[in-house]
Write a protein that holds these residues in place. Sequence first.
Motif, PDB file in Angstrom:
ATOM      1  N   PRO A 188       7.405  -4.862  15.078  1.00 25.53           N
ATOM      2  CA  PRO A 188       8.192  -5.901  14.402  1.00 25.53           C
ATOM      3  C   PRO A 188       7.327  -6.946  13.718  1.00 25.53           C
ATOM      4  N   ALA A 189       7.743  -7.331  12.494  1.00 20.71           N
ATOM      5  CA  ALA A 189       7.077  -8.361  11.684  1.00 20.71           C
ATOM      6  C   ALA A 189       5.716  -7.917  11.176  1.00 20.71           C
ATOM      7  N   HIS A 190       5.414  -6.627  11.239  1.00 19.73           N
ATOM      8  CA  HIS A 190       4.133  -6.108  10.792  1.00 19.73           C
ATOM      9  C   HIS A 190       4.351  -4.884   9.899  1.00 19.73           C
ATOM     10  N   GLY A 191       3.436  -4.700   8.939  1.00 15.56           N
ATOM     11  CA  GLY A 191       3.476  -3.515   8.107  1.00 15.56           C
ATOM     12  C   GLY A 191       4.813  -3.337   7.412  1.00 15.56           C
ATOM     13  N   ARG A 192       5.380  -2.133   7.531  1.00 14.86           N
ATOM     14  CA  ARG A 192       6.666  -1.819   6.891  1.00 14.86           C
ATOM     15  C   ARG A 192       7.861  -2.089   7.799  1.00 14.86           C
ATOM     16  N   ALA A 244       0.140  -0.072  10.860  1.00 17.16           N
ATOM     17  CA  ALA A 244      -0.048   1.322  11.247  1.00 17.16           C
ATOM     18  C   ALA A 244      -1.187   1.995  10.489  1.00 17.16           C
ATOM     19  N   GLN A 245      -1.371   1.629   9.224  1.00 20.49           N
ATOM     20  CA  GLN A 245      -2.349   2.345   8.409  1.00 20.49           C
ATOM     21  C   GLN A 245      -3.785   2.130   8.881  1.00 20.49           C
ATOM     22  N   GLN A 246      -4.028   1.112   9.700  1.00 24.02           N
ATOM     23  CA  GLN A 246      -5.353   0.948  10.286  1.00 24.02           C
ATOM     24  C   GLN A 246      -5.738   2.146  11.158  1.00 24.02           C
ATOM     25  N   LEU A 247      -4.737   2.893  11.608  1.00 23.73           N
ATOM     26  CA  LEU A 247      -4.972   3.979  12.552  1.00 23.73           C
ATOM     27  C   LEU A 247      -4.810   5.357  11.916  1.00 23.73           C
ATOM     28  N   ARG A 271       0.837  -1.198   0.000  1.00 20.79           N
ATOM     29  CA  ARG A 271       0.000   0.000   0.000  1.00 20.79           C
ATOM     30  C   ARG A 271       0.871   1.246   0.000  1.00 20.79           C
ATOM     31  N   PRO A 272       0.516   2.259  -0.781  1.00 25.69           N
ATOM     32  CA  PRO A 272       1.343   3.469  -0.829  1.00 25.69           C
ATOM     33  C   PRO A 272       1.258   4.275   0.460  1.00 25.69           C
ATOM     34  N   VAL A 273       2.222   5.142   0.653  1.00 25.77           N
ATOM     35  CA  VAL A 273       2.221   6.063   1.783  1.00 25.77           C
ATOM     36  C   VAL A 273       1.524   7.343   1.323  1.00 25.77           C
ATOM     37  N   PRO A 274       0.321   7.621   1.813  1.00 27.80           N
ATOM     38  CA  PRO A 274      -0.427   8.765   1.304  1.00 27.80           C
ATOM     39  C   PRO A 274       0.058  10.076   1.922  1.00 27.80           C
ATOM     40  N   ALA A 275       0.290  11.079   1.108  1.00 27.88           N
ATOM     41  CA  ALA A 275       0.659  12.408   1.613  1.00 27.88           C
ATOM     42  C   ALA A 275      -0.516  12.980   2.400  1.00 27.88           C
ATOM     43  N   PRO A 276      -0.237  13.758   3.465  1.00 28.07           N
ATOM     44  CA  PRO A 276       1.085  14.235   3.910  1.00 28.07           C
ATOM     45  C   PRO A 276       1.776  13.316   4.921  1.00 28.07           C
ATOM     46  N   TRP A 277       1.381  12.047   4.966  1.00 31.56           N
ATOM     47  CA  TRP A 277       2.067  11.119   5.852  1.00 31.56           C
ATOM     48  C   TRP A 277       3.465  10.804   5.312  1.00 31.56           C
ATOM     49  N   THR A 278       4.410  10.642   6.195  1.00 33.54           N
ATOM     50  CA  THR A 278       5.764  10.231   5.823  1.00 33.54           C
ATOM     51  C   THR A 278       6.143   8.995   6.625  1.00 33.54           C
ATOM     52  N   LEU A 279       6.978   8.172   6.055  1.00 30.63           N
ATOM     53  CA  LEU A 279       7.397   6.927   6.694  1.00 30.63           C
ATOM     54  C   LEU A 279       8.905   6.934   6.864  1.00 30.63           C
TER      55      LEU A 279
END
Length: 291
Positions: A123-127, A100-103, A57-65
């Motif tokens: 750990p072991a989840h998401g990115r 994280a994106q669930q939140l 899944r992409p990182v939607p602006a203005p969120w940064t990773l």
Amino acid sequence: MQLIHPNPAAAFFTSVPARAVAGLLRGLDRLAPRLSTRLALGLFFTPLPTKRLARGRPVPAPWTLSELPFENGHLGVWQRADAQPDAPRVLLVHGWAGDAQQLRALGDRLLAAGLAPVLLDLPAHGRAGGWRTNLGQWVRALFAVTARFGPWQGVVAHSLGAVASAHAMARGLPVQRAALIAMAPPPRLFLSWFAAAMGVGEALAERMQRRIEQRVGVDMAQFDPAWLAPRVKQPTLLVHDAADRTAPLAGSAAMAEGAAQAVLMRTEGLGHRRVLQDGWVLQQVERHLAG
């Protein structure tokens, strides 16, 4: 330990491959209990295969990773580029097989309220790095991200993330307020559910508990509401749906009853995950964090 029926873990092992693995585990448990315990722990510490989907899944602006080095890998840390530098920070923590994106919806709302949300891929989840993890490692991850980005105006955590967060708070995590959503039941109960779903007796759950406590270095009872509640001193909002089939309401109810400044808010018809997207729930969490 008495099980709560229906067994919430059973739904995760209904596929043909899962049934085949369960059959293998039953055979090993009769012939080689030590080997079956090792196999069971490998399964137990491996989240459902949702990590690849989360990575795609992409990182939607203005969120940064960004990546925060942690143990043998890294954590994923999500922030809003438009958050005010001096805004009080709130840590948002997902549950097992979540990310994280669930939140993000809650994070967007908190930013509009003048807070700076920090979302975490454990750990072991998401990115985040890794493919296996455990509750003790999650607690260490919470302290690691706090050392870099804390202290916190609040922590909002879902399911098993709520258990890890409550344990970290009991151990001194610097948090002013907390919202624990659909708090997972004690991990020892999950072991019983897991063994029952695999068609193996309670003896496997007991062996797994001993191995986990040796590996993590923490008595599993320290993740029970009876141990956590008197040690969590912060004002805490517990949100739980009455029809949650994954995490029964009893755990949040026990936590609310035993903690000095805890309030239980029950919902209807939202289940275990939809509660994270409900506008009224998000509004109550926002108000609680604002004090």
